[in-house]
Design an enzyme around this catalytic site. Structure first.
Site, PDB file in Angstrom:
ATOM      1  N   LYS A  93      -7.674 -12.578  52.169  1.00 44.83           N
ATOM      2  CA  LYS A  93      -8.636 -13.652  51.937  1.00 44.83           C
ATOM      3  C   LYS A  93      -8.763 -14.473  53.211  1.00 44.83           C
ATOM      4  CE  LYS A  93      -9.509 -17.449  48.652  1.00 44.83           C
ATOM      5  NZ  LYS A  93      -9.005 -18.110  47.423  1.00 44.83           N
ATOM      6  N   ALA A 139     -16.762 -15.654  48.278  1.00 45.32           N
ATOM      7  CA  ALA A 139     -16.850 -16.834  47.415  1.00 45.32           C
ATOM      8  C   ALA A 139     -17.321 -18.020  48.245  1.00 45.32           C
ATOM      9  CB  ALA A 139     -15.494 -17.111  46.775  1.00 45.32           C
ATOM     10  N   SER A 140     -17.314 -19.175  47.638  1.00 40.21           N
ATOM     11  CA  SER A 140     -17.856 -20.356  48.310  1.00 40.21           C
ATOM     12  C   SER A 140     -17.019 -20.778  49.508  1.00 40.21           C
ATOM     13  CB  SER A 140     -17.957 -21.512  47.316  1.00 40.21           C
ATOM     14  OG  SER A 140     -16.697 -21.740  46.700  1.00 40.21           O
ATOM     15  N   LEU A 141     -15.698 -20.572  49.443  1.00 43.38           N
ATOM     16  CA  LEU A 141     -14.815 -21.043  50.502  1.00 43.38           C
ATOM     17  C   LEU A 141     -14.293 -19.931  51.406  1.00 43.38           C
ATOM     18  CD1 LEU A 141     -12.608 -23.582  48.483  1.00 43.38           C
ATOM     19  CD2 LEU A 141     -14.852 -23.944  49.528  1.00 43.38           C
ATOM     20  N   ALA A 142     -14.304 -18.689  50.939  1.00 44.87           N
ATOM     21  CA  ALA A 142     -13.691 -17.599  51.694  1.00 44.87           C
ATOM     22  C   ALA A 142     -14.264 -16.264  51.244  1.00 44.87           C
ATOM     23  CB  ALA A 142     -12.174 -17.615  51.486  1.00 44.87           C
ATOM     24  N   GLN A 143     -13.854 -15.197  51.933  1.00 41.72           N
ATOM     25  CA  GLN A 143     -14.233 -13.845  51.542  1.00 41.72           C
ATOM     26  C   GLN A 143     -12.996 -12.956  51.606  1.00 41.72           C
ATOM     27  OE1 GLN A 143     -17.253 -13.571  54.617  1.00 41.72           O
ATOM     28  NE2 GLN A 143     -16.092 -11.990  55.720  1.00 41.72           N
ATOM     29  N   VAL A 144     -13.065 -11.812  50.923  1.00 42.41           N
ATOM     30  CA  VAL A 144     -11.897 -10.941  50.785  1.00 42.41           C
ATOM     31  C   VAL A 144     -12.179  -9.572  51.399  1.00 42.41           C
ATOM     32  CG1 VAL A 144     -10.302  -9.852  49.160  1.00 42.41           C
ATOM     33  CG2 VAL A 144     -11.195 -12.139  48.676  1.00 42.41           C
ATOM     34  N   ASP A 164      -9.819 -23.063  37.331  1.00 45.34           N
ATOM     35  CA  ASP A 164     -11.057 -22.392  37.732  1.00 45.34           C
ATOM     36  C   ASP A 164     -11.099 -20.966  37.165  1.00 45.34           C
ATOM     37  OD1 ASP A 164     -13.506 -22.370  38.951  1.00 45.34           O
ATOM     38  OD2 ASP A 164     -12.761 -21.841  40.941  1.00 45.34           O
TER      39      ASP A 164
END
Length: 541
Positions: A185, A166-171, A322
């Protein structure tokens, strides 16, 4: 959107001068020289990229449409091509800048009735699943800083390839030493610096546009980013939000608590930049084919989504802001069994709890009263509660239109389906024309409204997009749920405030009348569904 593209041309002329001034001011006033240097290297570059893209798009529109007769088929064909090219350029800008720009692109992808379809489709197809990815080395650096060791030591298994970004992090998928499958995350390493640069460039662009175009007043967006972004970058806040959300459903909405779920948090493996959660299996809420294969009815799921967020907004006062498709999973309710027709009850799984808003008692009650008035087409109450929420007596009709995406004559139409959007081309064109015609008034309305209500508008946009993906439009069931929950919330608020026997009796009478009204609405819904079923049966014969 032509106003924006024309604005781009002027913005490009002043970008360098303003960017230089901002850089000098930043160096002169900063208490953190290292961060200031990073910003000074980043902000002008991003600002130049913003201005160049806006000017490029502006020129494309002006040049391509020049001389073409308004309303002609040739102009419409060329406009479609320019929309596609411009949407792609805007998409590229969001990906190059990353961070907040991707979040803004995601929001644009929810506004299918306000912006040209080409922009919505381009953003929706890319922004939710093609975000930048941090390298495994960067992920290891975050782990070492936050937990003191690398992922392969912290977990018995850790997949270095993220399943989502995503825009702020990844999983990443991992497995704990006691065998539990988890989702980890990990915040992008560059986000702290990028977030500051994004805020600086967005502030510069918005203020510059407002200087040249006073009707373009989105300065409230700067304040919102300043407040919400630090919270979204603190994953411990997100973890607390998820637990509070579920607690609210069990305490305040026990009738649907089993149908709403959030992943369990592993607190001993979580920090402000790392969040370890229970791994969830499920289909994204807009994956219609998979949902149907799971035996879940789309209308029932749509109703559950509407009820979940109506309970948050009107009863809890603590709202997930969101709810786009990538943050909502669905699975069959674990405790349920399939019916003889193979149907399963849905369970909605809420992900990404970083952005929540609290509505104080008065705001929540006024907002619930407004939605009750909208569903039941009560023009006087719409005016009263729109004014109380900040729209003013001159823009209350527009506020009603923005909330429902319906023109005023439809908002106050007494027919049951007055708020239903079919999702067809004529509805889309009508709403886009409505938004274009009243753009300046909409800008003024957004300037006036409290920021918490602006976040409710964003939430409505996301939910509208989810419903449209499930049902190709909205449904009567959705508005029945909203009318019921908002009305119950108003009754509960009155009961809390009643100080005399007469007031208590009036509230009881209101409750009885409400039950009768809702019963009549439910009967009408049943009759409508029966008519549809008979119609489908006749078509099959």
């Amino acid at each position: 959107m032509a106003w924006l593209w024309r604005a781009g041309a002027k913005l490009s002329l002043v970008a360098s001068a303003v960017g230089g001034g901002a850089t000098a001011a930043l160096i002169a006033t900063s208490d953190d020289p290292e961060t200031a240097l990073k910003l000074c290297a980043t902000v002008p570059h991003r600002l130049f990229r913003d201005a160049a893209t806006a000017a490029n798009i502006a020129f494309d529109y002006e040049y391509s449409l020049w001389g073409l007769l308004e309303g002609s088929s040739e102009r419409e064909r060329i406009k479609h091509e320019v929309h596609l090219r411009s949407a792609q350029k805007l998409q590229d800008l969001c990906f190059k800048n990353g961070g907040v720009y991707i979040k803004l692109g995601q929001h644009l992808g929810q506004l299918e009735y306000l912006v040209p379809e080409e922009y919505v489709r381009t953003m929706r197809e890319s922004m939710l699943n093609r975000c930048p990815v941090s390298s495994y080395e960067q992920v290891c650096n975050v782990f070492k800083k936050e937990l003191g060791d690398t992922p392969d030591k912290i977990f018995s298994e850790f997949d270095p390839v993220p399943i989502a970004s995503a825009s702020l992090a990844q999983v990443h998928v991992a497995r704990t030493h006691d065998g539990q499958k988890v989702a980890v995350k990990v915040q992008h390493t560059h986000m702290t610096d990028t977030a500051a640069a994004d805020h600086a460039t967005v502030e510069l662009v918005v203020n510059t546009l407002h200087r040249f175009f006073p009707s373009f007043d989105y300065r409230w967006l700067i304040d919102e980013i300043s407040e919400s972004l630090p919270k979204e970058l603190d994953f411990l806040t997100e973890a607390k939000n998820s637990e509070r959300c579920l607690e609210n459903f069990h305490k305040l909405s026990p009738h649907i608590a089993n149908y709403v779920y959030a992943p369990k948090v592993y607190w001993n493996l979580s920090t402000s930049k790392l969040l370890t959660m229970e791994f969830m299996e499920g289909a994204y809420v807009n994956d219609v084919k998979t949902i149907q294969k799971l035996g879940i009815n789309l209308h029932e799921l749509s109703t559950l989504v509407s009820q979940t967020f109506a309970e948050m907004m009107f009863k809890h006062g603590f709202v997930h802001c969101d709810p786009h498709a990538a943050n909502l999973l669905v699975r069959p309710l674990p405790s349920s069994k399939a019916s003889i027709w193979g149907r399963r009850k849905p369970q909605l799984i809420l992900l990404d709890h970083g952005l929540y808003k609290e509505l104080d008692f008065q705001t929540r009650t006024n907002y619930a009263s407004l939605w009750k008035a909208l569903v039941f087409a009560d023009a006087n109450a719409i005016k009263e509660y729109s004014t109380k929420l900040g729209a003013g007596e001159d823009l209350y009709a527009l506020f009603a239109g923005v909330l429902t995406m319906r023109p005023w004559d439809r908002v106050v139409d007494p027919s049951m389906d007055h708020l239903v959007i079919q999702g067809n081309e004529s509805d889309r064109l009508e709403l886009q024309m409505y938004a274009s015609q009243y753009f300046h008034q909409i800008s003024e309305l957004l300037r006036r409204l409290p920021r918490v209500i602006l976040l409710m508008l964003k939430t409505n946009d996301c939910l509208r997009a989810v419903n449209n993906s499930l049902l190709q439009g909205s449904s009567l069931e959705t508005f029945f749920v909203i009318g019921k929950v908002s009305s119950e919330a108003v009754i509960e608020a009155k009961m809390l405030q009643s100080k005399s026997l007469l007031t208590w009796l009036n509230v009881k009478l209101d409750k009885i009348l409400l039950e009768v009204r809702l019963w009549g609405m439910q009967v009408a819904l049943w009759l409508l569904q029966l008519r549809k079923s008979l119609s489908w049966s006749n078509q099959a014969l």
